[in-house]
Design a protein around this motif. Structure first.
Motif, PDB file in Angstrom:
ATOM      1  N   GLU A 161       0.829  -1.207   0.000  1.00 57.37           N
ATOM      2  CA  GLU A 161       0.000   0.000   0.000  1.00 57.37           C
ATOM      3  C   GLU A 161       0.866   1.260   0.000  1.00 57.37           C
ATOM      4  N   MET A 162       1.976   1.216   0.717  1.00 54.01           N
ATOM      5  CA  MET A 162       2.884   2.365   0.732  1.00 54.01           C
ATOM      6  C   MET A 162       3.485   2.572  -0.659  1.00 54.01           C
ATOM      7  N   GLU A 163       3.876   1.495  -1.315  1.00 55.50           N
ATOM      8  CA  GLU A 163       4.397   1.598  -2.683  1.00 55.50           C
ATOM      9  C   GLU A 163       3.353   2.209  -3.612  1.00 55.50           C
ATOM     10  N   ASN A 164       2.102   1.783  -3.471  1.00 60.28           N
ATOM     11  CA  ASN A 164       1.030   2.357  -4.289  1.00 60.28           C
ATOM     12  C   ASN A 164       0.881   3.850  -4.031  1.00 60.28           C
ATOM     13  N   MET A 165       0.946   4.229  -2.761  1.00 57.26           N
ATOM     14  CA  MET A 165       0.838   5.661  -2.415  1.00 57.26           C
ATOM     15  C   MET A 165       1.990   6.441  -3.039  1.00 57.26           C
ATOM     16  N   LEU A 166       3.191   5.884  -2.948  1.00 57.77           N
ATOM     17  CA  LEU A 166       4.357   6.587  -3.497  1.00 57.77           C
ATOM     18  C   LEU A 166       4.321   6.638  -5.017  1.00 57.77           C
ATOM     19  N   ASN A 167       3.862   5.559  -5.642  1.00 53.23           N
ATOM     20  CA  ASN A 167       3.811   5.501  -7.104  1.00 53.23           C
ATOM     21  C   ASN A 167       2.690   6.342  -7.699  1.00 53.23           C
ATOM     22  N   TYR A 168       1.536   6.383  -7.020  1.00 53.63           N
ATOM     23  CA  TYR A 168       0.371   7.042  -7.594  1.00 53.63           C
ATOM     24  C   TYR A 168      -0.027   8.321  -6.860  1.00 53.63           C
ATOM     25  N   GLY A 169       0.617   8.591  -5.744  1.00 50.42           N
ATOM     26  CA  GLY A 169       0.387   9.830  -4.999  1.00 50.42           C
ATOM     27  C   GLY A 169      -1.053  10.028  -4.575  1.00 50.42           C
ATOM     28  N   GLU A 170      -1.450  11.268  -4.554  1.00 49.97           N
ATOM     29  CA  GLU A 170      -2.788  11.643  -4.091  1.00 49.97           C
ATOM     30  C   GLU A 170      -3.889  11.017  -4.946  1.00 49.97           C
ATOM     31  N   GLN A 171      -3.574  10.676  -6.200  1.00 48.86           N
ATOM     32  CA  GLN A 171      -4.563  10.044  -7.072  1.00 48.86           C
ATOM     33  C   GLN A 171      -5.059   8.726  -6.477  1.00 48.86           C
ATOM     34  N   TYR A 172      -4.154   8.019  -5.826  1.00 49.50           N
ATOM     35  CA  TYR A 172      -4.516   6.729  -5.231  1.00 49.50           C
ATOM     36  C   TYR A 172      -5.613   6.908  -4.181  1.00 49.50           C
ATOM     37  N   LEU A 173      -5.462   7.900  -3.347  1.00 49.38           N
ATOM     38  CA  LEU A 173      -6.477   8.181  -2.325  1.00 49.38           C
ATOM     39  C   LEU A 173      -7.734   8.764  -2.948  1.00 49.38           C
ATOM     40  N   ALA A 174      -7.563   9.616  -3.949  1.00 52.20           N
ATOM     41  CA  ALA A 174      -8.721  10.235  -4.609  1.00 52.20           C
ATOM     42  C   ALA A 174      -9.605   9.169  -5.250  1.00 52.20           C
ATOM     43  N   LEU A 175      -8.991   8.177  -5.868  1.00 48.14           N
ATOM     44  CA  LEU A 175      -9.773   7.101  -6.494  1.00 48.14           C
ATOM     45  C   LEU A 175     -10.590   6.335  -5.455  1.00 48.14           C
ATOM     46  N   GLN A 176     -10.012   6.107  -4.282  1.00 48.44           N
ATOM     47  CA  GLN A 176     -10.765   5.430  -3.223  1.00 48.44           C
ATOM     48  C   GLN A 176     -11.930   6.288  -2.753  1.00 48.44           C
ATOM     49  N   SER A 177     -11.689   7.563  -2.612  1.00 52.10           N
ATOM     50  CA  SER A 177     -12.733   8.473  -2.163  1.00 52.10           C
ATOM     51  C   SER A 177     -13.869   8.544  -3.180  1.00 52.10           C
ATOM     52  N   ILE A 178     -13.516   8.596  -4.478  1.00 52.79           N
ATOM     53  CA  ILE A 178     -14.531   8.624  -5.536  1.00 52.79           C
ATOM     54  C   ILE A 178     -15.349   7.335  -5.533  1.00 52.79           C
ATOM     55  N   ALA A 179     -14.671   6.205  -5.375  1.00 48.77           N
ATOM     56  CA  ALA A 179     -15.372   4.918  -5.341  1.00 48.77           C
ATOM     57  C   ALA A 179     -16.327   4.884  -4.151  1.00 48.77           C
ATOM     58  N   HIS A 180     -15.904   5.439  -3.026  1.00 50.04           N
ATOM     59  CA  HIS A 180     -16.766   5.498  -1.840  1.00 50.04           C
ATOM     60  C   HIS A 180     -17.997   6.367  -2.118  1.00 50.04           C
ATOM     61  N   SER A 181     -17.794   7.515  -2.747  1.00 51.80           N
ATOM     62  CA  SER A 181     -18.905   8.412  -3.074  1.00 51.80           C
ATOM     63  C   SER A 181     -19.892   7.746  -4.013  1.00 51.80           C
ATOM     64  N   LYS A 182     -19.396   7.022  -5.015  1.00 48.40           N
ATOM     65  CA  LYS A 182     -20.277   6.316  -5.936  1.00 48.40           C
ATOM     66  C   LYS A 182     -21.095   5.254  -5.202  1.00 48.40           C
ATOM     67  N   GLU A 183     -20.455   4.575  -4.272  1.00 45.11           N
ATOM     68  CA  GLU A 183     -21.144   3.527  -3.508  1.00 45.11           C
ATOM     69  C   GLU A 183     -22.286   4.139  -2.680  1.00 45.11           C
ATOM     70  N   ILE A 184     -22.035   5.287  -2.078  1.00 43.98           N
ATOM     71  CA  ILE A 184     -23.060   5.956  -1.266  1.00 43.98           C
ATOM     72  C   ILE A 184     -24.262   6.363  -2.118  1.00 43.98           C
ATOM     73  N   THR A 185     -24.006   6.856  -3.338  1.00 43.32           N
ATOM     74  CA  THR A 185     -25.111   7.301  -4.183  1.00 43.32           C
ATOM     75  C   THR A 185     -25.941   6.150  -4.697  1.00 43.32           C
ATOM     76  N   LYS A 186     -25.423   4.932  -4.688  1.00 38.91           N
ATOM     77  CA  LYS A 186     -26.192   3.763  -5.103  1.00 38.91           C
ATOM     78  C   LYS A 186     -27.218   3.350  -4.047  1.00 38.91           C
ATOM     79  N   LYS A 187     -27.006   3.769  -2.839  1.00 42.53           N
ATOM     80  CA  LYS A 187     -27.879   3.338  -1.727  1.00 42.53           C
ATOM     81  C   LYS A 187     -29.198   4.027  -1.730  1.00 42.53           C
TER      82      LYS A 187
END
Length: 166
Positions: free
Chosen positions: A140-166
């Motif tokens: 996970e640390m390697e992913n953070m270093l390789n993809y930076g803030e985008q890695y976290l942003a993608l998780q946040s976006i996926a979370h937001s999409k999941e919430i809107t499906k409910k």
């Protein structure tokens, strides 16, 4: 006059292990609830599952202490740190896991030298599982270093999409 338990050194080490396991259970649970609140669904689930695994380790260790007719001490070895930054949380988690692996390897060696082969094997098995956690956090640390803030942003976006499906 009470006789000394011939496994007292193993019991003491096992109780130190319980302290580590309880503390990491609480730390990873802290990370879980805060990462979930921040929308980092993957990190949240990863920390929740790791916390549960650490709790199961506590149970295995407690069973061994009871078999050796010792007293189980349910005291965390440290209080959870209030870390909210994902990178810092991963760094701290890797440090915790590496220290635990080092301790368990040492304690396994000492238990073997004291003819307590079952506790020796328990520590070996636990060290292996803790190394798996360490490997997961490193990835996970390697992913953070390789993809930076985008890695976290993608998780946040996926979370937001999941919430809107409910």
């Amino acid at each position: 006059m009470a006789t000394e338990n011939k496994y007292q050194k193993s019991i003491d080490r096992l109780n130190q292990a319980i302290g580590k396991e309880i503390a990491t259970t609480l730390q990873y649970l802290y990370f879980h609830v805060h990462f979930e609140d921040d929308g980092y669904e993957y990190f949240s689930k990863m920390m929740k599952q790791t916390s549960i695994t650490e709790m199961f380790h506590t149970d295995k260790i407690a069973d061994r202490i009871l078999f050796l007719q010792g007293e189980v001490e349910m005291m965390p070895s440290f209080e959870p740190r209030k870390i909210r930054d994902v990178k810092e949380a991963l760094e701290f988690s890797m440090t915790l896991e590496q220290r635990t692996v080092d301790s368990y390897n040492e304690w396994a060696r000492l238990c073997a030298a004291e003819d307590d082969q079952i506790t020796h094997k328990l520590f070996q098995d636990l060290a292996k599982e803790e190394e798996e956690h360490l490997d997961m956090f490193r990835t996970e640390m390697e992913n953070m270093l390789n993809y930076g803030e985008q890695y976290l942003a993608l998780q946040s976006i996926a979370h937001s999409k999941e919430i809107t499906k409910k």
